[in-house]
Design a protein around this motif. Structure first.
Motif, PDB file in Angstrom:
ATOM      1  N   LEU A   1       0.804  -1.213   0.000  1.00  0.00           N
ATOM      2  CA  LEU A   1       0.000   0.000   0.000  1.00  0.00           C
ATOM      3  C   LEU A   1       0.842   1.270   0.000  1.00  0.00           C
ATOM      4  O   LEU A   1       0.397   2.313  -0.461  1.00  0.00           O
ATOM      5  CB  LEU A   1      -0.928   0.023   1.223  1.00  0.00           C
ATOM      6  N   LEU A   2       2.032   1.200   0.529  1.00  0.00           N
ATOM      7  CA  LEU A   2       2.840   2.404   0.619  1.00  0.00           C
ATOM      8  C   LEU A   2       3.717   2.616  -0.607  1.00  0.00           C
ATOM      9  O   LEU A   2       4.299   3.672  -0.774  1.00  0.00           O
ATOM     10  CB  LEU A   2       3.718   2.354   1.879  1.00  0.00           C
ATOM     11  N   LEU A   3       3.817   1.615  -1.478  1.00  0.00           N
ATOM     12  CA  LEU A   3       4.728   1.719  -2.600  1.00  0.00           C
ATOM     13  C   LEU A   3       4.044   2.164  -3.896  1.00  0.00           C
ATOM     14  O   LEU A   3       4.672   2.733  -4.763  1.00  0.00           O
ATOM     15  CB  LEU A   3       5.441   0.381  -2.823  1.00  0.00           C
ATOM     16  N   ASN A   4       2.768   1.902  -4.036  1.00  0.00           N
ATOM     17  CA  ASN A   4       2.028   2.301  -5.224  1.00  0.00           C
ATOM     18  C   ASN A   4       0.673   2.799  -4.754  1.00  0.00           C
ATOM     19  O   ASN A   4      -0.201   2.000  -4.435  1.00  0.00           O
ATOM     20  CB  ASN A   4       1.897   1.107  -6.168  1.00  0.00           C
ATOM     21  N   ARG A   5       0.500   4.113  -4.714  1.00  0.00           N
ATOM     22  CA  ARG A   5      -0.685   4.648  -4.049  1.00  0.00           C
ATOM     23  C   ARG A   5      -1.061   6.005  -4.607  1.00  0.00           C
ATOM     24  O   ARG A   5      -0.327   6.605  -5.358  1.00  0.00           O
ATOM     25  CB  ARG A   5      -0.399   4.792  -2.559  1.00  0.00           C
ATOM     26  N   LYS A   6      -2.230   6.460  -4.198  1.00  0.00           N
ATOM     27  CA  LYS A   6      -2.660   7.838  -4.424  1.00  0.00           C
ATOM     28  C   LYS A   6      -2.749   8.490  -3.055  1.00  0.00           C
ATOM     29  O   LYS A   6      -3.346   7.940  -2.137  1.00  0.00           O
ATOM     30  CB  LYS A   6      -4.003   7.883  -5.132  1.00  0.00           C
ATOM     31  N   ASP A   7      -2.128   9.652  -2.935  1.00  0.00           N
ATOM     32  CA  ASP A   7      -2.116  10.363  -1.663  1.00  0.00           C
ATOM     33  C   ASP A   7      -3.152  11.468  -1.660  1.00  0.00           C
ATOM     34  O   ASP A   7      -3.332  12.164  -2.655  1.00  0.00           O
ATOM     35  CB  ASP A   7      -0.749  11.031  -1.423  1.00  0.00           C
ATOM     36  N   LEU A   8      -3.805  11.630  -0.525  1.00  0.00           N
ATOM     37  CA  LEU A   8      -4.658  12.789  -0.271  1.00  0.00           C
ATOM     38  C   LEU A   8      -4.126  13.450   0.989  1.00  0.00           C
ATOM     39  O   LEU A   8      -3.941  12.787   2.013  1.00  0.00           O
ATOM     40  CB  LEU A   8      -6.113  12.373  -0.059  1.00  0.00           C
ATOM     41  N   LYS A   9      -3.870  14.738   0.907  1.00  0.00           N
ATOM     42  CA  LYS A   9      -3.353  15.466   2.061  1.00  0.00           C
ATOM     43  C   LYS A   9      -4.252  16.654   2.316  1.00  0.00           C
ATOM     44  O   LYS A   9      -4.754  17.277   1.383  1.00  0.00           O
ATOM     45  CB  LYS A   9      -1.920  15.918   1.800  1.00  0.00           C
ATOM     46  N   PHE A  10      -4.441  16.958   3.588  1.00  0.00           N
ATOM     47  CA  PHE A  10      -5.313  18.051   3.983  1.00  0.00           C
ATOM     48  C   PHE A  10      -4.599  18.934   4.983  1.00  0.00           C
ATOM     49  O   PHE A  10      -3.791  18.465   5.778  1.00  0.00           O
ATOM     50  CB  PHE A  10      -6.598  17.510   4.623  1.00  0.00           C
ATOM     51  N   ILE A  11      -4.923  20.201   4.958  1.00  0.00           N
ATOM     52  CA  ILE A  11      -4.392  21.142   5.934  1.00  0.00           C
ATOM     53  C   ILE A  11      -5.570  21.709   6.711  1.00  0.00           C
ATOM     54  O   ILE A  11      -6.557  22.160   6.121  1.00  0.00           O
ATOM     55  CB  ILE A  11      -3.615  22.287   5.240  1.00  0.00           C
ATOM     56  N   PHE A  12      -5.456  21.662   8.038  1.00  0.00           N
ATOM     57  CA  PHE A  12      -6.470  22.258   8.895  1.00  0.00           C
ATOM     58  C   PHE A  12      -5.820  22.621  10.215  1.00  0.00           C
ATOM     59  O   PHE A  12      -4.707  22.198  10.516  1.00  0.00           O
ATOM     60  CB  PHE A  12      -7.675  21.328   9.100  1.00  0.00           C
ATOM     61  N   SER A  13      -6.504  23.371  11.006  1.00  0.00           N
ATOM     62  CA  SER A  13      -5.992  23.847  12.288  1.00  0.00           C
ATOM     63  C   SER A  13      -5.826  22.689  13.275  1.00  0.00           C
ATOM     64  O   SER A  13      -6.634  21.757  13.295  1.00  0.00           O
ATOM     65  CB  SER A  13      -6.964  24.878  12.865  1.00  0.00           C
ATOM     66  N   LYS A  14      -4.777  22.757  14.096  1.00  0.00           N
ATOM     67  CA  LYS A  14      -4.571  21.736  15.131  1.00  0.00           C
ATOM     68  C   LYS A  14      -5.758  21.669  16.093  1.00  0.00           C
ATOM     69  O   LYS A  14      -6.028  20.618  16.657  1.00  0.00           O
ATOM     70  CB  LYS A  14      -3.301  22.033  15.930  1.00  0.00           C
ATOM     71  N   THR A  15      -6.488  22.743  16.224  1.00  0.00           N
ATOM     72  CA  THR A  15      -7.605  22.762  17.167  1.00  0.00           C
ATOM     73  C   THR A  15      -8.745  21.833  16.751  1.00  0.00           C
ATOM     74  O   THR A  15      -9.555  21.443  17.584  1.00  0.00           O
ATOM     75  CB  THR A  15      -8.165  24.189  17.347  1.00  0.00           C
ATOM     76  N   VAL A  16      -8.798  21.462  15.467  1.00  0.00           N
ATOM     77  CA  VAL A  16      -9.870  20.566  15.006  1.00  0.00           C
ATOM     78  C   VAL A  16      -9.381  19.138  14.784  1.00  0.00           C
ATOM     79  O   VAL A  16     -10.158  18.273  14.385  1.00  0.00           O
ATOM     80  CB  VAL A  16     -10.548  21.094  13.715  1.00  0.00           C
TER      81      VAL A  16
END
Length: 157
Positions: free
Chosen positions: A22-37
């Motif tokens: 799973l870590l060698l061939n994948r699609k990544d989704l990354k999100f940015i949000f406040s640490k408070t949530v």
């Protein structure tokens, strides 16, 4: 972040990730949000995701040395959103005391293909780079050193 919430997730082990690649061939989704949530986001993910646990640990430390050309071509390719680009790094997994040379290839279809090899010396690194890219060791230098802690999660089917 309240780290106790990580222990509420169903867990997967490292062999599961390795078996499934799973870590060698994948699609990544990354999100940015406040640490408070963050705790709220994690609570919302409890039913849909599993988290990696090794010896009951959920957070893992890494040290990475990123390699690039003198002109930072790999960095600028990333920021231009260029498809068919490389990221090359040497990474130490502190928890397992293993060190790898890793190559990530991002296709123009937004797929990430990662290959890596366990290394013990600079000769291993030089050989890996020349065998897997168009670069030689003399084309590259360490452009960035990073240390951080993260966890792995996998969406349940």
């Amino acid at each position: 972040m309240n780290e106790d919430i990580l222990h509420l997730f169903d867990s997967i082990n490292l062999s599961y990730l390795q078996d499934k690649a799973l870590l060698l061939n994948r699609k990544d989704l990354k999100f940015i949000f406040s640490k408070t949530v963050l705790n709220s986001v994690l609570e919302d993910c409890l039913q849909d995701y599993q988290i990696l646990k090794i010896n009951n640990a959920c957070l893992f430390q890494y040290k990475s040395n990123y390699l690039d050309t003198k002109g930072l071509d790999l960095y600028f390719d990333h920021h231009r959103g260029k498809g068919n680009r490389y990221k090359i790094r040497e990474r130490e997994y502190i928890h397992s005391q293993l060190r790898y040379i890793e190559l990530k290839y991002k296709t123009n279809k937004n797929q990430t293909i990662k290959v890596r090899e366990l290394v013990s010396n600079s000769t291993d690194i030089e050989r890996f780079i020349s065998e897997n890219t168009g670069f030689s060791e003399t084309d590259l230098y360490t452009s960035l050193n990073v240390e951080y802690t993260k966890n792995y999660s996998v969406k349940q089917n």
